[in-house]
Design a protein around this motif. Structure first.
Motif, PDB file in Angstrom:
ATOM      1  N   SER A  32     103.808  70.649  46.702  1.00  0.00           N
ATOM      2  CA  SER A  32     103.614  71.509  46.437  1.00  0.00           C
ATOM      3  C   SER A  32     102.098  71.893  46.684  1.00  0.00           C
ATOM      4  CB  SER A  32     103.694  72.153  44.243  1.00  0.00           C
ATOM      5  OG  SER A  32     106.064  71.567  44.570  1.00  0.00           O
ATOM      6  N   THR A  51     105.924  76.169  46.662  1.00  0.00           N
ATOM      7  CA  THR A  51     106.222  74.601  46.648  1.00  0.00           C
ATOM      8  C   THR A  51     107.668  74.022  48.360  1.00  0.00           C
ATOM      9  OG1 THR A  51     109.269  75.869  46.212  1.00  0.00           O
ATOM     10  CG2 THR A  51     107.625  75.188  44.774  1.00  0.00           C
ATOM     11  N   ARG A  93     100.148  68.701  44.333  1.00  0.00           N
ATOM     12  CA  ARG A  93     101.676  68.627  43.631  1.00  0.00           C
ATOM     13  C   ARG A  93     101.913  67.323  44.115  1.00  0.00           C
ATOM     14  NH1 ARG A  93     105.195  70.428  38.243  1.00  0.00           N
ATOM     15  NH2 ARG A  93     105.278  68.360  37.978  1.00  0.00           N
ATOM     16  N   ALA A  96     104.396  64.122  41.774  1.00  0.00           N
ATOM     17  CA  ALA A  96     104.354  63.053  40.459  1.00  0.00           C
ATOM     18  C   ALA A  96     103.681  64.584  39.463  1.00  0.00           C
ATOM     19  CB  ALA A  96     103.601  61.640  40.568  1.00  0.00           C
ATOM     20  N   ASN A  97     103.000  63.397  38.262  1.00  0.00           N
ATOM     21  CA  ASN A  97     102.407  64.270  37.381  1.00  0.00           C
ATOM     22  C   ASN A  97     101.296  65.076  37.840  1.00  0.00           C
ATOM     23  OD1 ASN A  97     104.449  65.390  35.911  1.00  0.00           O
ATOM     24  ND2 ASN A  97     104.255  63.024  34.341  1.00  0.00           N
ATOM     25  N   ASN A  98     100.628  64.466  38.627  1.00  0.00           N
ATOM     26  CA  ASN A  98      99.089  64.911  39.002  1.00  0.00           C
ATOM     27  C   ASN A  98      99.026  66.206  40.178  1.00  0.00           C
ATOM     28  OD1 ASN A  98      96.461  64.294  39.217  1.00  0.00           O
ATOM     29  ND2 ASN A  98      96.629  62.666  40.390  1.00  0.00           N
ATOM     30  N   LEU A  99      98.305  66.403  40.256  1.00  0.00           N
ATOM     31  CA  LEU A  99      96.907  67.657  40.417  1.00  0.00           C
ATOM     32  C   LEU A  99      95.659  67.171  41.347  1.00  0.00           C
ATOM     33  CD1 LEU A  99      97.496  71.309  38.368  1.00  0.00           C
ATOM     34  CD2 LEU A  99      98.494  70.070  40.612  1.00  0.00           C
ATOM     35  N   PHE A 101      92.616  68.736  43.157  1.00  0.00           N
ATOM     36  CA  PHE A 101      92.244  70.111  43.160  1.00  0.00           C
ATOM     37  C   PHE A 101      90.824  69.650  44.665  1.00  0.00           C
ATOM     38  CE2 PHE A 101      93.479  72.394  39.302  1.00  0.00           C
ATOM     39  CZ  PHE A 101      94.276  71.696  38.571  1.00  0.00           C
TER      40      PHE A 101
END
Lengths: 111, 116
Positions: A32, A51, A93, A96-99, A101
């Motif tokens: 996403s 997404t 993303r 998983a939960n990580n972003l 940048f």
């Protein structure tokens, strides 16, 4: 690995000018994609998201289209205002939960 | 909506001292929080993920003994930079996992740390 490459700033535009901030990404799978904005003294706020491929995110006159063929998610606005002055972050993303940048691009709009 | 408050917004400290940065969720319970760091002209990099009541998970290359993270309550996570050195000068941002709000993440306003 997953990463985001974002156009370096700073960017200075006159009011009502057209804005483009380039963002390209590297990722396995189908991440996403996001644009965040940080106004002075505030936290990062989600500006828009997409997404899946060919999705167009839009908000407050800003748009970005998820281009899988060019692995890009460029931010555009047709007519910027002084109130758009901020730092803009592209992010992905991977699932998983990580972003992940980009470096952020500081935009200054002058009257 | 979900709000995360981060303090201080900026801090200057002497080499060798420790600095604590607080991140509070104001109107929700934050079971998972993230700490990021940004050096000039570089990306926001994830340092660690903290879950309430358990030890933080640190990303590769981040010294856990230097960057102490405590998440003892559902509304507060702290990052302590111990024995700070000038190379620790950076911009630190926390965020909370907020499913159903802000597409999953709510960020603090960041802390600019300068070590002299």
């Amino acid at each position: 690995g997953d990463s985001v490459t974002q156009m370096e700033g700073p960017v200075t535009l006159s009011e009502e000018a057209f804005l483009t901030i380039n963002c390209t990404y590297t990722a396995t799978g189908y991440p996403s994609l996001f644009w965040y904005v940080q106004y002075p003294g505030e936290g990062l706020q989600l500006l828009l998201k997409a997404t899946k491929a060919d999705d167009k995110g839009s908000n407050k006159g800003f748009e970005a289209t998820y281009r899988k063929e060019t692995t890009s998610f460029h931010l555009e606005k047709g007519s910027v205002q002084v109130s758009d002055s901020a730092v803009y972050f592209c992010a992905l993303r991977p699932g998983a939960n990580n972003l992940f940048f980009g470096t952020g691009t500081r935009l200054t709009v002058i009257p | 909506g979900a709000v995360v408050s981060q303090h201080p917004s900026w801090v200057i400290c002497k080499s060798g001292t420790s600095v604590k940065i607080e991140c509070r969720s104001l109107d929700f319970q934050a079971t998972t929080m993230f700490w990021y760091r940004q050096f000039p002209k570089q990306s926001l990099m994830l340092m660690a993920t903290s879950n309430e009541g358990s030890k933080a998970t640190y990303e590769q290359g981040v010294e856990k003994d230097k960057f102490l993270i405590n998440h003892a309550s559902l509304t507060l996570s702290t990052l302590t930079v111990t024995s700070a050195h000038p190379e620790d000068s950076s911009f630190y941002i926390c965020s909370a996992l907020t499913p159903g709000h802000n597409y999953g993440y709510t960020f603090g306003s960041g802390t600019r740390l300068t070590v002299v």
